[in-house]
Every structure is written in structure tokens, then in C-alpha cells.
Design an enzyme around this catalytic site. Structure first.
Site, mmCIF file in Angstrom:
data_model
loop_
_atom_site.group_PDB
_atom_site.id
_atom_site.type_symbol
_atom_site.label_atom_id
_atom_site.label_comp_id
_atom_site.label_asym_id
_atom_site.label_seq_id
_atom_site.Cartn_x
_atom_site.Cartn_y
_atom_site.Cartn_z
ATOM 1 N N PRO A 166 9.560 1.168 4.664
ATOM 2 C CA PRO A 166 8.722 2.131 3.941
ATOM 3 C C PRO A 166 9.261 2.388 2.531
ATOM 4 C CG PRO A 166 10.258 3.319 5.305
ATOM 5 C CD PRO A 166 10.642 1.862 5.399
ATOM 6 N N LYS A 191 9.519 -7.261 4.432
ATOM 7 C CA LYS A 191 8.235 -6.940 3.791
ATOM 8 C C LYS A 191 8.421 -5.523 3.231
ATOM 9 C CE LYS A 191 4.008 -5.218 3.680
ATOM 10 N NZ LYS A 191 4.205 -4.000 2.919
ATOM 11 N N ALA A 193 7.518 -1.984 1.049
ATOM 12 C CA ALA A 193 6.368 -1.069 0.998
ATOM 13 C C ALA A 193 5.647 -1.270 -0.328
ATOM 14 C CB ALA A 193 6.843 0.365 1.131
ATOM 15 N N GLU A 194 4.329 -1.196 -0.309
ATOM 16 C CA GLU A 194 3.548 -1.484 -1.521
ATOM 17 C C GLU A 194 3.863 -0.523 -2.657
ATOM 18 O OE1 GLU A 194 2.754 -1.273 1.661
ATOM 19 O OE2 GLU A 194 0.617 -0.932 1.950
ATOM 20 N N GLY A 223 -0.004 -3.884 3.962
ATOM 21 C CA GLY A 223 0.280 -3.953 5.397
ATOM 22 C C GLY A 223 -0.545 -4.989 6.144
ATOM 23 N N SER A 244 5.029 4.747 9.756
ATOM 24 C CA SER A 244 4.262 5.777 10.468
ATOM 25 C C SER A 244 4.059 5.412 11.940
ATOM 26 C CB SER A 244 2.903 5.925 9.792
ATOM 27 O OG SER A 244 2.184 4.713 9.918
ATOM 28 N N GLU A 265 11.274 2.846 14.045
ATOM 29 C CA GLU A 265 11.740 4.151 13.552
ATOM 30 C C GLU A 265 10.524 4.828 12.945
ATOM 31 O OE1 GLU A 265 14.636 5.502 13.924
ATOM 32 O OE2 GLU A 265 15.795 3.779 14.595
ATOM 33 N N LEU A 266 10.024 5.862 13.604
ATOM 34 C CA LEU A 266 8.726 6.407 13.208
ATOM 35 C C LEU A 266 8.854 7.844 12.685
ATOM 36 C CD1 LEU A 266 6.781 4.823 16.203
ATOM 37 C CD2 LEU A 266 7.258 3.819 13.969
ATOM 38 N N CYS A 300 11.427 11.305 7.244
ATOM 39 C CA CYS A 300 10.976 11.432 8.633
ATOM 40 C C CYS A 300 11.856 12.416 9.386
ATOM 41 C CB CYS A 300 10.941 10.062 9.325
ATOM 42 S SG CYS A 300 12.346 9.051 8.983
ATOM 43 N N GLU A 349 -2.681 13.814 -2.035
ATOM 44 C CA GLU A 349 -3.873 14.460 -1.464
ATOM 45 C C GLU A 349 -3.584 14.971 -0.054
ATOM 46 O OE1 GLU A 349 -6.337 14.887 -3.335
ATOM 47 O OE2 GLU A 349 -6.167 13.342 -4.887
ATOM 48 N N GLU A 402 3.043 15.797 11.080
ATOM 49 C CA GLU A 402 4.008 15.384 10.061
ATOM 50 C C GLU A 402 3.317 15.373 8.690
ATOM 51 O OE1 GLU A 402 5.520 11.307 9.963
ATOM 52 O OE2 GLU A 402 7.529 12.131 9.632
ATOM 53 N N PHE A 404 5.183 15.056 5.521
ATOM 54 C CA PHE A 404 5.912 14.163 4.616
ATOM 55 C C PHE A 404 5.797 14.662 3.169
ATOM 56 C CE2 PHE A 404 7.918 9.969 3.956
ATOM 57 C CZ PHE A 404 8.592 9.871 5.170
HETATM 58 P P1 ADP Z 1 3.263 5.052 5.148
HETATM 59 O O1 ADP Z 1 2.187 5.936 5.675
HETATM 60 O O2 ADP Z 1 4.556 5.713 4.938
HETATM 61 O O3 ADP Z 1 2.874 4.165 4.010
HETATM 62 P P2 ADP Z 1 3.032 2.832 6.945
HETATM 63 O O4 ADP Z 1 3.438 2.831 8.360
HETATM 64 O O5 ADP Z 1 1.602 2.628 6.631
HETATM 65 O O6 ADP Z 1 3.618 4.170 6.381
HETATM 66 O O7 ADP Z 1 3.857 1.751 6.124
HETATM 67 C C1 ADP Z 1 5.163 1.340 6.422
HETATM 68 C C2 ADP Z 1 5.265 -0.146 6.197
HETATM 69 O O8 ADP Z 1 4.407 -0.820 7.120
HETATM 70 C C3 ADP Z 1 4.815 -0.593 4.811
HETATM 71 O O9 ADP Z 1 5.655 -1.650 4.382
HETATM 72 C C4 ADP Z 1 3.409 -1.095 5.065
HETATM 73 O O10 ADP Z 1 2.950 -2.029 4.127
HETATM 74 C C5 ADP Z 1 3.576 -1.728 6.422
HETATM 75 N N1 ADP Z 1 2.313 -1.897 7.169
HETATM 76 C C6 ADP Z 1 1.171 -1.189 7.059
HETATM 77 N N2 ADP Z 1 0.234 -1.658 7.904
HETATM 78 C C7 ADP Z 1 0.786 -2.693 8.579
HETATM 79 C C8 ADP Z 1 0.341 -3.594 9.602
HETATM 80 N N3 ADP Z 1 -0.882 -3.526 10.101
HETATM 81 N N4 ADP Z 1 1.199 -4.514 10.065
HETATM 82 C C9 ADP Z 1 2.459 -4.587 9.577
HETATM 83 N N5 ADP Z 1 2.935 -3.788 8.620
HETATM 84 C C10 ADP Z 1 2.127 -2.849 8.110
#
Ligand code: ADP
Length: 500
Positions: A166, A191, A193-194, A223, A244, A265-266, A300, A349, A402, A404
Site C-alpha cells: 500500500p 507491485k 501502490a498507484e 490493482g 484493505s 495484513e489488512l 492500519c 472524500e 476504518e 484511515f
Molecule cells: P487502499 O484502499 O489502501 O488503496 P487497496 O487494498 O485497494 O488499499 O490497495 C492495496 C494494494 O493492492 C495496492 O497496491 C493496489 O494497487 C493493490 N490492489 C488493488 N486491487 C487489487 C486486485 N484486485 N488484485 C491485486 N492487487 C490489488
């Protein structure tokens, strides 16, 4: 050791971001996405784009996993202590880049440099140094099965590990996955986080000066288009995910189809129980750290449900508010800033909608702190005044879900049995703290609280060496410890040698 063309630290984060723009790191080299596509990286403090990240998709995932699969057998053949030494070298090299990594992560995440981003960069190496020493601890057992047979178990690497991370503490959370995975002899595809693709890319580039090509690869992208194909790739034998609950469940389902192990880890909604006899000032200081106000509450583990005994409740609220009020919100790169910006517009938001829900809940008293930046350059930044809610019950949405963000609930209590029940009345079970001078009570509470990480009279963040991970919907498995490396990044094989 680093080659003659070793990377030098680049302290201007914009210049560094420019160099990393539009790149993935596959097989030891920075490379654009196969499609050539990119997506913008936004500075949360200004709302302005400052770089582009490569838009990794299925074909990039395939290339990264191929590189990792090619590199892994030779990596696993390096003696474990020698692998550990290389990981220690990575830690040492990362230490030389603390300032540049801190600045870059501050720019892309909006986390203040002095209170958060430099701290994250400076504890990074510790994770590598801790795991580096555990190479020789990848031990199996000898089993007294039959006197004529030598029966042993050995710990083997799983193969290619997918690590999905994340944006809130991206480098540290990446380190907790890649350091144990690599020491155990796996190769890794990360991978990112964007919202925060650059500092982790830089950290991987630094480590790739030491690691053989393909052992550590990193992709940026979204994701569903980049994370999902990584989990689904048949050559990925293990996924370690932090994010998440909703996405964690998607990852778990895909992994179940392949029957591969996952670490998840959520989320959390961690309780902090303050007893009547607690040192109020100490508890308030702990609440500031626990709630991660300097990280805009984006943790978290945030101690977002503060159950404070009625005798000291009002004093606690007044003191907590005064301390948060004394913090300065502003430009994350300014050394005087304590609190920075919220990561993204959707997150902004979400947090503001919860503040509205809280305000509209009957009985709620919203103590909104005054901090707001005054700099006109930050007028489009994603800044939110911290809010401390009093008067809400544990049944309210603000106390259950949650958020955040910088939103804390202080809940008054009188009866010990009731407060333990309320603390446990949550789908989450990540962390908990107890504040009291009565250590018998403290021990009782620690045993009864449903959480994976429970502390008394303090609120430390994750520490290398101590197992960290939640129960209930907060996740599956542990990170940060020796046990985490053995249980999550190795598989056991039983070998029987019949000597008759
Ligand atoms: P947040 O709400 O904090 O952005 P996410 O769980 O959506 O939490 O994102 C955590 C990571 O999981 C990011 O790197 C995101 O790109 C990735 N992610 C989101 N959707 C998917 C998916 N369907 N499969 C694998 N990874 C994903």
C-alpha cells in the site's frame, strides 16, 4: 558490493522523480511498460502532477515474473549466510540514501519529512540488517523416526513471491516482505501502490546494485490490471499482501484457486483502553503516537477507538486536543511541519464524509483542531483538520468502520467487563493498548483483548524481531519476525534416508 558506477543520492526529489518517471524495474534494469503507457503521480500537498509512473499491465507482470523465475534457482543456491550478507549490504546502501528516500516519499505521499518520511527511510535498513542475520537460522529438524534411517526436515524457498504493498508506509511495508523472502532464497516481484510508486522503485534500484538481476523486480500500475495478474500468474507461488480487507479477500480467493499460501495484513480499528489510575499525560502522549496524527491517521494500527475511564475522560479529551492543536500542518518537505496531507482525492472524500457522519450522530461532540496550512501554494492540497469525537458510542459508524484518516473517537466507560467487551466488539483485531499502573489488571486485559499485537503503557510501531499481524478480519499471518520468515517464505520438506 556496489559497482564503480554506484548510484549517488539525489536530494532534489523532483529531479529524482524525473529520473524514475515512466519506469518499471525488471531483470535488473529500469524499463518502460510494454505498452509505453504511464499514469500521473500527484503531490497531495499541492494537487499537482510532478511525475509519471509506468502503467504496468499483464505483459509487464509476465516479463517480471519470468525474470524472477529465471533468477530464483541460482539465488537459492547461494549459501544462506552469503545471501544474508548481500541483504546486509542492501541495508547499508539504503542507509546512504536515507535523505533522498525520505524526501521522495514525502513528495509523493504528503507525509511530513521530519515526523514521518525521514523516519520511515531511516528505519528501513534495520529490517534488512535484522533479516540478514537470520540466513543461518533457516533450520529444519532431525526426527528420531527409525534408527536405521536418517530423517530430517529442511526449509526450502517457495520460489517466486508476489508482494503487493500500500501507499501509507510503502518502503517499510515493502521491506517487511522482501527482506525475509530474499534471505529465504525466493525471488520477488513487488507491485507498488498507484499513489506511491517512486520511493519504492528507487529503493529497489539501489538494492539492484547488489542483488543479481531478476532477484528483485518492481512494477507500478493499478490493482485489477497489474496486481491481479501478479496474484494469478501460475509461476507465483506465494503472495504477501498489505492493504484493505476488500482487496485482501479478492487476493485470497485468487490464491485459493491456485492453492498457494498468502499473508494478509489488512485493516484495523484498534482500541486503546485507559483505566482510571492511568498517568493521563503519558496516555495522551501515547494517543498522539497511537493515532498516528503525524501521518494524518493513515495507519492500519491507528488507535482510533480510545476508551477512557469516566473519571479522567474530560481531562484526557482537553489535553489530547491541546496537543494536536499545537501541531503544525503544512508543506511535507518543510522541516517545521508536523502534519502533512491526505494521500489522494478519494481518500480525502472518504475521511470528510466520515467526519460529516460523526457530526450528525446524536450525542457527538466534534473537537476540530485548528491546524491548517496558510501557504497559498498549498491551497489545492488535501489537508484535513484532525477531529477528536467525544460522546459517540462503540456502535456508531465512526467508531466501527476504518476511516484511515485523522479522526479519533474517545469513548467514556465505567465498567471493566463492558469496556473489554466493547473493545472486542469489532470485526478487526490488529492491535490494542492498555494504560494503567495496575499491572495485574494490565495482564488480565492483554489476555482478553482479541488482537495480534497488544501493548501496555506504550504504543510502539512495528519492530523487527517482534511478530506483527492481526486476528479476525485484520489478516492472516505474521510479519517482521524470524517466525514470519520461516512460516511465510519457506516450505518444509521431509527427507528420509534409509541406510540399511
Ligand atoms: P487502499 O484502499 O489502501 O488503496 P487497496 O487494498 O485497494 O488499499 O490497495 C492495496 C494494494 O493492492 C495496492 O497496491 C493496489 O494497487 C493493490 N490492489 C488493488 N486491487 C487489487 C486486485 N484486485 N488484485 C491485486 N492487487 C490489488
Amino acid at each position: 558490493m556496489p559497482a564503480a558506477n554506484a548510484l549517488s543520492p539525489i536530494l532534489d526529489p523532483l529531479a529524482l522523480a524525473g529520473q524514475l518517471s515512466g519506469k518499471l524495474l525488471i531483470d535488473g534494469a529500469l524499463t518502460p511498460a510494454v505498452s509505453g503507457k504511464t499514469f500521473p503521480v500527484i503531490n497531495p500537498a499541492t494537487g499537482k502532477k510532478f511525475a509519471e509512473a509506468a502503467l504496468g499491465e499483464k505483459s509487464d507482470v509476465a516479463a517480471a515474473v519470468s525474470a524472477a523465475a529465471r533468477a530464483q534457482p541460482a539465488w537459492a543456491r547461494i549459501p544462506a549466510r552469503q545471501r544474508g550478507k548481500l541483504i546486509a549490504d542492501c541495508g547499508r546502501l539504503l542507509n546512504e540514501h536515507v535523505e533522498e528516500l525520505g524526501r521522495l516519499v514525502a513528495l509523493e505521499t504528503g507525509k511530513a519529512l521530519r515526523t514521518e518520511s525521514r523516519v520511515e527511510a531511516s528505519v528501513l535498513a534495520d529490517v534488512f540488517v535484522f533479516y540478514a542475520g537470520l540466513g543461518s537460522e533457516l533450520k529444519g529438524e532431525s526426527v528420531p523416526f527409525n534408527p536405521d534411517m536418517l530423517t530430517v526436515t529442511v526449509r526450502e524457498p517457495i520460489g517466486v513471491v508476489g508482494a503487493i504493498i500500500p501507499w501509507n508506509v510503502p518502503m517499510m511495508l515493502m521491506a517487511l516482505k522482501i527482506a525475509p523472502a530474499l534471505v529465504a532464497g525466493n525471488s520477488v516481484v513487488v507491485k507498488s501502490a498507484e499513489e506511491a510508486p517512486l520511493a519504492v522503485l528507487r529503493a529497489c534500484q539501489i538494492m539492484n546494485q547488489i542483488l543479481p538481476p531478476g532477484v528483485l523486480n518492481i512494477l507500478s500500475g493499478f490493482g485489477p490490471e497489474c496486481g491481479a495478474p501478479l496474484v494469478a500468474d501460475p509461476r507465483v507461488g506465494k503472495v504477501s499482501f498489505t492493504g484493505s480487507v476488500e482487496t485482501g479477500k479478492i487476493v485470497y480467493k485468487t490464491a485459493a484457486d491456485k492453492l498457494i499460501p498468502v499473508t494478509l495484513e489488512l485493516g484495523g480499528k484498534s482500541p486503546m483502553i485507559v483505566m482510571a489510575d492511568a498517568d493521563v499525560d503519558r496516555a495522551v502522549a501515547g494517543a498522539i503516537v497511537g493515532m498516528r496524527f503525524t501521518r494524518q491517521g493513515q495507519s492500519c494500527t491507528a488507535a482510533s477507538r480510545m476508551f477512557v475511564h469516566e473519571k479522567i475522560h474530560d481531562e484526557f479529551v482537553v489535553k489530547l486536543r491541546a496537543k494536536v492543536d499545537a501541531m503544525k500542518m503544512g508543506d511535507p518537505l518543510d522541516e517545521t511541519t508536523d502534519i502533512g496531507a491526505i494521500i489522494s482525492r478519494p481518500q480525502y472524500e472518504k475521511v470528510t464524509s466520515y467526519i460529516k457522519i460523526g457530526r450528525e450522530t446524536p450525542g457527538a461532540v466534534a473537537h476540530e483542531c485548528t491546524a491548517m496550512p496558510t501557504d497559498p501554494d498549498l491551497k489545492d492540497g488535501l489537508f484535513i483538520r484532525p477531529v477528536i469525537f467525544a460522546g459517540l458510542t462503540n456502535q456508531s459508524r465512526v467508531a466501527r468502520e476504518e476511516i484511515f484518516g485523522p479522526v479519533a473517537c474517545v469513548i467514556k466507560w465505567r465498567d471493566y467487563e463492558e469496556v473489554i467487551a466493547a473493545a472486542n466488539d469489532s470485526v478487526y483485531g490488529l492491535a490494542a493498548t492498555v494504560w494503567t499502573r495496575d499491572l495485574r489488571m494490565a495482564l488480565d486485559a492483554t489476555r482478553r483483548l482479541q488482537a495480534g499485537f497488544v501493548q501496555v503503557n506504550q504504543n510502539l510501531v512495528v519492530q523487527p524481531g517482534l511478530s506483527y499481524g492481526g486476528v479476525k478480519q485484520s489478516g492472516l499471518g505474521k510479519e517482521a519476525s524470524h517466525e514470519a520468515m520461516l512460516d511465510h517464505f519457506t516450505q518444509k520438506k521431509t527427507i528420509i534416508l534409509n541406510m540399511t
